[in-house]
Design a protein around this motif. Structure first.
Motif, PDB file in Angstrom:
ATOM      1  N   ASP A 129     -17.946   4.121  -7.489  1.00 30.01           N
ATOM      2  CA  ASP A 129     -18.024   4.652  -8.848  1.00 30.01           C
ATOM      3  C   ASP A 129     -16.633   4.573  -9.482  1.00 30.01           C
ATOM      4  N   PRO A 130     -16.409   3.621 -10.379  1.00 27.60           N
ATOM      5  CA  PRO A 130     -15.079   3.455 -10.974  1.00 27.60           C
ATOM      6  C   PRO A 130     -14.809   4.395 -12.146  1.00 27.60           C
ATOM      7  N   THR A 131     -15.682   5.382 -12.346  1.00 25.91           N
ATOM      8  CA  THR A 131     -15.515   6.305 -13.471  1.00 25.91           C
ATOM      9  C   THR A 131     -14.972   7.669 -13.046  1.00 25.91           C
ATOM     10  N   THR A 132     -14.815   7.888 -11.753  1.00 17.40           N
ATOM     11  CA  THR A 132     -14.338   9.190 -11.270  1.00 17.40           C
ATOM     12  C   THR A 132     -12.842   9.111 -10.992  1.00 17.40           C
ATOM     13  N   LEU A 133     -12.065   9.882 -11.720  1.00 17.43           N
ATOM     14  CA  LEU A 133     -10.607   9.842 -11.604  1.00 17.43           C
ATOM     15  C   LEU A 133     -10.135  10.559 -10.337  1.00 17.43           C
ATOM     16  N   ASN A 134      -9.373   9.837  -9.529  1.00 22.77           N
ATOM     17  CA  ASN A 134      -8.810  10.416  -8.301  1.00 22.77           C
ATOM     18  C   ASN A 134      -9.873  11.042  -7.405  1.00 22.77           C
ATOM     19  N   ARG A 135     -11.008  10.384  -7.340  1.00 25.37           N
ATOM     20  CA  ARG A 135     -12.085  10.912  -6.506  1.00 25.37           C
ATOM     21  C   ARG A 135     -13.081   9.809  -6.190  1.00 25.37           C
ATOM     22  N   GLN A 136     -13.643   9.867  -4.990  1.00 26.82           N
ATOM     23  CA  GLN A 136     -14.747   8.999  -4.615  1.00 26.82           C
ATOM     24  C   GLN A 136     -15.628   9.769  -3.642  1.00 26.82           C
ATOM     25  N   GLY A 137     -16.843  10.092  -4.088  1.00 25.35           N
ATOM     26  CA  GLY A 137     -17.727  10.891  -3.251  1.00 25.35           C
ATOM     27  C   GLY A 137     -17.090  12.235  -2.946  1.00 25.35           C
ATOM     28  N   PRO A 138     -17.096  12.647  -1.672  1.00 29.88           N
ATOM     29  CA  PRO A 138     -16.538  13.954  -1.313  1.00 29.88           C
ATOM     30  C   PRO A 138     -15.014  13.963  -1.213  1.00 29.88           C
ATOM     31  N   ASP A 139     -14.395  12.793  -1.370  1.00 26.41           N
ATOM     32  CA  ASP A 139     -12.944  12.684  -1.188  1.00 26.41           C
ATOM     33  C   ASP A 139     -12.214  12.811  -2.518  1.00 26.41           C
ATOM     34  N   ARG A 140     -11.284  13.766  -2.578  1.00 34.42           N
ATOM     35  CA  ARG A 140     -10.544  14.033  -3.812  1.00 34.42           C
ATOM     36  C   ARG A 140      -9.053  13.863  -3.582  1.00 34.42           C
ATOM     37  N   GLY A 141      -8.377  13.355  -4.593  1.00 33.41           N
ATOM     38  CA  GLY A 141      -6.939  13.162  -4.503  1.00 33.41           C
ATOM     39  C   GLY A 141      -6.562  11.776  -5.016  1.00 33.41           C
ATOM     40  N   ALA A 142      -5.319  11.622  -5.472  1.00 33.42           N
ATOM     41  CA  ALA A 142      -4.871  10.346  -6.035  1.00 33.42           C
ATOM     42  C   ALA A 142      -4.923   9.215  -5.021  1.00 33.42           C
ATOM     43  N   GLN A 143      -4.893   9.560  -3.732  1.00 34.54           N
ATOM     44  CA  GLN A 143      -4.958   8.513  -2.705  1.00 34.54           C
ATOM     45  C   GLN A 143      -6.329   7.847  -2.647  1.00 34.54           C
ATOM     46  N   TYR A 144      -7.318   8.435  -3.332  1.00 38.44           N
ATOM     47  CA  TYR A 144      -8.668   7.862  -3.355  1.00 38.44           C
ATOM     48  C   TYR A 144      -8.997   7.229  -4.709  1.00 38.44           C
ATOM     49  N   ARG A 145      -7.986   7.006  -5.536  1.00 37.78           N
ATOM     50  CA  ARG A 145      -8.239   6.448  -6.858  1.00 37.78           C
ATOM     51  C   ARG A 145      -8.689   4.990  -6.776  1.00 37.78           C
ATOM     52  N   SER A 146      -9.295   4.541  -7.852  1.00 37.84           N
ATOM     53  CA  SER A 146      -9.814   3.182  -7.932  1.00 37.84           C
ATOM     54  C   SER A 146      -8.739   2.245  -8.491  1.00 37.84           C
ATOM     55  N   ILE A 147      -8.403   1.213  -7.706  1.00 38.32           N
ATOM     56  CA  ILE A 147      -7.395   0.232  -8.147  1.00 38.32           C
ATOM     57  C   ILE A 147      -7.868  -1.174  -7.796  1.00 38.32           C
ATOM     58  N   ALA A 148      -7.773  -2.084  -8.774  1.00 34.79           N
ATOM     59  CA  ALA A 148      -7.989  -3.507  -8.518  1.00 34.79           C
ATOM     60  C   ALA A 148      -6.628  -4.176  -8.679  1.00 34.79           C
ATOM     61  N   PHE A 149      -6.121  -4.740  -7.612  1.00 32.50           N
ATOM     62  CA  PHE A 149      -4.803  -5.368  -7.638  1.00 32.50           C
ATOM     63  C   PHE A 149      -4.925  -6.853  -7.989  1.00 32.50           C
ATOM     64  N   TYR A 150      -3.954  -7.363  -8.738  1.00 27.81           N
ATOM     65  CA  TYR A 150      -3.950  -8.789  -9.066  1.00 27.81           C
ATOM     66  C   TYR A 150      -2.630  -9.421  -8.632  1.00 27.81           C
ATOM     67  N   LYS A 151      -2.685 -10.706  -8.279  1.00 31.76           N
ATOM     68  CA  LYS A 151      -1.493 -11.422  -7.837  1.00 31.76           C
ATOM     69  C   LYS A 151      -0.973 -12.413  -8.876  1.00 31.76           C
ATOM     70  N   ASP A 152      -1.755 -12.660  -9.911  1.00 35.86           N
ATOM     71  CA  ASP A 152      -1.301 -13.539 -10.982  1.00 35.86           C
ATOM     72  C   ASP A 152      -2.079 -13.216 -12.256  1.00 35.86           C
ATOM     73  N   ASP A 153      -1.700 -13.871 -13.355  1.00 34.32           N
ATOM     74  CA  ASP A 153      -2.327 -13.581 -14.643  1.00 34.32           C
ATOM     75  C   ASP A 153      -3.808 -13.937 -14.670  1.00 34.32           C
ATOM     76  N   THR A 154      -4.176 -14.961 -13.905  1.00 34.88           N
ATOM     77  CA  THR A 154      -5.592 -15.361 -13.858  1.00 34.88           C
ATOM     78  C   THR A 154      -6.437 -14.253 -13.247  1.00 34.88           C
ATOM     79  N   GLN A 155      -5.964 -13.689 -12.146  1.00 37.29           N
ATOM     80  CA  GLN A 155      -6.693 -12.592 -11.509  1.00 37.29           C
ATOM     81  C   GLN A 155      -6.724 -11.366 -12.413  1.00 37.29           C
ATOM     82  N   LYS A 156      -5.632 -11.090 -13.095  1.00 33.32           N
ATOM     83  CA  LYS A 156      -5.597  -9.948 -14.006  1.00 33.32           C
ATOM     84  C   LYS A 156      -6.658 -10.099 -15.093  1.00 33.32           C
ATOM     85  N   LYS A 157      -6.739 -11.302 -15.669  1.00 36.71           N
ATOM     86  CA  LYS A 157      -7.726 -11.554 -16.721  1.00 36.71           C
ATOM     87  C   LYS A 157      -9.154 -11.437 -16.174  1.00 36.71           C
ATOM     88  N   THR A 158      -9.361 -11.922 -14.952  1.00 39.05           N
ATOM     89  CA  THR A 158     -10.681 -11.827 -14.319  1.00 39.05           C
ATOM     90  C   THR A 158     -11.119 -10.370 -14.220  1.00 39.05           C
TER      91      THR A 158
END
Length: 230
Positions: A129-158
């Motif tokens: 669920d990419p709509t829950t800030l700093n949370r996923q299911g029963p796990d809460r905290g910034a360490q559980y936030r949703s992040i998509a990492f990119y290595k170049d501009d093409t991936q960022k745009k994707t």
């Protein structure tokens, strides 16, 4: 008194299925020097890596995320670890107690001739669920936030284009809060975290959170699965 007892039982249940729940034996399974040596042995050799690309994602407890990506065809290996922060060589305890700005993340080795980066992005957004800030299911905290990492501009745009597509279609019904960040560094987690779901199928968290999440993903992405994971 009854209310207090119910609250205590609820807290106890929540704690029992949290990704942070560990036994001292797990934490002390091996010393730091042994841990580093074991992780070196686990990592693919340079020769093996030549045909594989890497992608990095964070979407909650890495036990769950690792198992999901390992079920995808074209994925050679997945490692649990930490990314998105600045502290060097973070430990699980430091990340888990909010002492760093890292998130629990995974490193995905994949064959681009079998599965593409845009398809992995679909897997990422389709498995949490990419709509829950700093949370996923029963796990809460910034360490559980949703992040998509990119290595170049093409991936960022994707990634950004796919987010725009999901929001235009109102797929989740709420704004997506996933961070889109440039990949900088991935620190592999301690050995006992690797393949955790596979090694500990009877763990309460695995039974009640991780396996249901994996099965929900499989039901939606059958065409993306390895033959032996259907």
């Amino acid at each position: 008194m009854k209310t207090i007892q119910i609250s205590f039982l609820t807290l106890l249940l929540f704690t029992s299925i949290s990704c942070q729940s560990k036994t001292k034996n797990n934490k002390q399974e091996m010393g730091q020097k042994e841990q580093k040596e074991t992780l070196k042995q686990m990592a693919p050799s340079n020769e093996e890596l030549q045909k594989y690309e890497t992608a990095y994602f964070a979407s909650g407890c890495f036990w769950c995320v690792e198992a999901i990506f390992e079920s995808v065809k074209g994925v050679k290996e997945v490692y649990s670890g930490y990314s998105g922060g600045k502290k060097k060589n973070p430990t699980y305890e430091q990340v888990g107690y909010g002492r760093t700005d890292h998130a629990e993340a995974v490193e995905v080795y994949y064959d681009p001739n079998v599965i593409s980066f845009p398809q992995l992005v679909q897997v990422f957004f389709g498995s949490h669920d990419p709509t829950t800030l700093n949370r996923q299911g029963p796990d809460r905290g910034a360490q559980y936030r949703s992040i998509a990492f990119y290595k170049d501009d093409t991936q960022k745009k994707t990634i950004e284009d796919y987010i725009a597509k999901l929001e235009a279609a109102n797929v989740f019904g709420k704004p997506i809060v996933t961070q889109v960040k440039p990949f900088e560094k991935f620190y592999m987690a301690e050995e006992y975290h690797q393949d955790y779901e596979k090694k500990h199928p009877n763990n309460p968290y695995i039974q009640q959170v991780s396996i249901p999440r994996l099965n929900k993903f499989k039901a939606k992405f059958g065409s993306y699965l390895k033959e032996d994971t259907h």
